[in-house]
Design a protein around this motif. Sequence first.
Motif, PDB file in Angstrom:
ATOM      1  N   CYS A  29       0.948  -1.034   0.039  1.00  0.00           N
ATOM      2  CA  CYS A  29      -0.055   0.017  -0.040  1.00  0.00           C
ATOM      3  C   CYS A  29       0.843   1.123   0.012  1.00  0.00           C
ATOM      4  CB  CYS A  29      -0.927   0.044   1.169  1.00  0.00           C
ATOM      5  SG  CYS A  29      -0.056  -0.193   2.874  1.00  0.00           S
ATOM      6  N   THR A  31       0.937   5.706   0.647  1.00  0.00           N
ATOM      7  CA  THR A  31       0.056   7.252   0.749  1.00  0.00           C
ATOM      8  C   THR A  31      -0.224   7.512  -0.543  1.00  0.00           C
ATOM      9  OG1 THR A  31       2.223   8.505   1.258  1.00  0.00           O
ATOM     10  CG2 THR A  31       0.934   7.772   3.055  1.00  0.00           C
ATOM     11  N   VAL A  42      -5.524   5.125   1.090  1.00  0.00           N
ATOM     12  CA  VAL A  42      -4.745   4.946   2.313  1.00  0.00           C
ATOM     13  C   VAL A  42      -3.836   6.170   2.851  1.00  0.00           C
ATOM     14  CG1 VAL A  42      -2.787   3.668   3.162  1.00  0.00           C
ATOM     15  CG2 VAL A  42      -4.278   2.562   1.516  1.00  0.00           C
ATOM     16  N   ASP A  44      -1.996   7.885   6.543  1.00  0.00           N
ATOM     17  CA  ASP A  44      -1.158   7.539   7.756  1.00  0.00           C
ATOM     18  C   ASP A  44      -1.874   6.755   8.617  1.00  0.00           C
ATOM     19  OD1 ASP A  44       1.077   8.642   6.407  1.00  0.00           O
ATOM     20  OD2 ASP A  44       0.785  10.508   7.655  1.00  0.00           O
ATOM     21  N   LEU A  47      -2.477   3.201   7.305  1.00  0.00           N
ATOM     22  CA  LEU A  47      -1.227   2.688   7.491  1.00  0.00           C
ATOM     23  C   LEU A  47      -0.900   1.880   8.699  1.00  0.00           C
ATOM     24  CD1 LEU A  47       1.386   4.678   5.216  1.00  0.00           C
ATOM     25  CD2 LEU A  47       0.598   2.553   4.867  1.00  0.00           C
ATOM     26  N   TYR A  48      -0.934   2.592   9.583  1.00  0.00           N
ATOM     27  CA  TYR A  48      -0.773   2.341  10.915  1.00  0.00           C
ATOM     28  C   TYR A  48      -1.368   1.148  11.515  1.00  0.00           C
ATOM     29  CZ  TYR A  48      -0.657   2.014  16.013  1.00  0.00           C
ATOM     30  OH  TYR A  48      -0.671   1.725  17.517  1.00  0.00           O
ATOM     31  N   THR A  50      -2.994  -0.818   9.520  1.00  0.00           N
ATOM     32  CA  THR A  50      -2.942  -2.062   8.600  1.00  0.00           C
ATOM     33  C   THR A  50      -1.626  -2.619   9.059  1.00  0.00           C
ATOM     34  OG1 THR A  50      -3.899  -0.865   6.293  1.00  0.00           O
ATOM     35  CG2 THR A  50      -2.625  -2.725   6.050  1.00  0.00           C
ATOM     36  N   ALA A  63       4.989  -0.576   1.890  1.00  0.00           N
ATOM     37  CA  ALA A  63       4.632   0.708   1.635  1.00  0.00           C
ATOM     38  C   ALA A  63       5.385   0.997   0.575  1.00  0.00           C
ATOM     39  CB  ALA A  63       4.695   1.654   2.787  1.00  0.00           C
ATOM     40  N   LEU A  84       7.105   5.668   8.425  1.00  0.00           N
ATOM     41  CA  LEU A  84       7.122   4.299   8.188  1.00  0.00           C
ATOM     42  C   LEU A  84       7.970   3.441   8.798  1.00  0.00           C
ATOM     43  CD1 LEU A  84       6.619   4.495   4.158  1.00  0.00           C
ATOM     44  CD2 LEU A  84       4.807   3.968   5.865  1.00  0.00           C
ATOM     45  N   VAL A  89       6.808  -0.662   9.112  1.00  0.00           N
ATOM     46  CA  VAL A  89       6.147  -1.555   8.132  1.00  0.00           C
ATOM     47  C   VAL A  89       7.333  -2.387   7.592  1.00  0.00           C
ATOM     48  CG1 VAL A  89       4.984   0.389   7.130  1.00  0.00           C
ATOM     49  CG2 VAL A  89       7.492   0.224   6.469  1.00  0.00           C
TER      50      VAL A  89
END
Length: 409
Positions: A29, A31, A42, A44, A47-48, A50, A63, A84, A89
């Motif tokens: 994924c 940003t 997606v 931030d 992302l966190y 996920t 990412a 990230l 990640v």
Amino acid sequence: MNKIELLAPAGSFEKAKIAFMYGADAVYCGTPKLSLRSRSEVEDNDLYNTVKYAHSIGKKVYAAINIYAWDETYEEIKQQAKILNDIKVDGIIVSDGGVVDCVREAAPDVEIHISTQANTVSYHSCNFWHRNGAKRVILGRELNKEQLKNITKNKPKDLSIEIFVHGALCFGYSGRCFLSEFLAGRNGNLGDCAQSCRWAYNLYVEETNNPGNLMPVETDEKGTYIFSSKDLCLIKEIPEIIEMGIDSLKIEGRLKTEYYLATVINTYRNAIDDYYNNPKEYNFEKYMIELEKTKTRGLTTFFFNDRNNKDFQDYSGRQYNSEYEFGGKVIEENDGKVLIEIRNKLSVGDELELIVPRKLEPISFRIDELWDADTFQNIDTVNPGKAEQKVILKIPYKVERDWILRRKK
């Protein structure tokens, strides 16, 4: 031999959960501004969530910061890389050499994966990226199987190799295309591709004896899709890909629907597992039955088997699979009745298929009754007239939240 990784797209946290449920070992994924998908959902916080969810179930998240960056973008890249690194990640996908340096400094705890955008098509390039800190290279889609075997044989032992096995092909070399920027002012290499290669075009030729006089080339009333390619599909080649030592199989489609993801990921999951369990009995045709139920362009193996293959353009522009569509998603079950979030019109008498994770053949059934989710009254049909429209129906199978239903038209 380590089992090959199945890597799936995640255009949102919800799509990431669907991908994991249907068998992905990892998702990728990014940003919107920095990952070649400016319309991806997606952010931030996604992302966190996920990464936190993935690690809780033993999965991975990669990412993307794989744009070709202007100088004025680097401060934002540095800040994103630090985020990230903090949320842990498992890899950052990059293509620009300057971005590689920036990410190595700002995210020292995260693996660097070289994007397919970097056009890596030789083991010499793999060695270069490895010397500059890469742990994985995503090879260009233009390679054939002999070239892939040569790379896996000669690349550094601790450098993993990832290839695309399913999804859209780009008109440009490894995605390096400027057609969108030229025609629409939207830079695909900065994440804002207008997909100009999918547009219908009209063709004209200039008369030799009459410069400036353009004569139309007859196609049909829609023009012709002279740039549009078929979609990549290497399900038949899974045995050969596994045996040559590829580490990760990547499915394209961060902007695709949950239905598309469930179908494609589940099919490849079953194919991979079946091969490891019984390699002599591998039969790709049964997997094709499922893949052909998704809305897609025609399918092609591109250059994998033959560098001279010309069967990868789709001049008609038509979408295949007019027989099935996204029916809905399971929300919850109560006393044998299932609450569904619908995606298309559903009516009593419709034939539905329940896509069961890690089971290739879907569960087929007919809708005998429908109930309005708010009034609990019997209804004959329901349309997706508002966001998150819901309906209640019976499914002759034990279901779980987020399982996907397809409707046969």
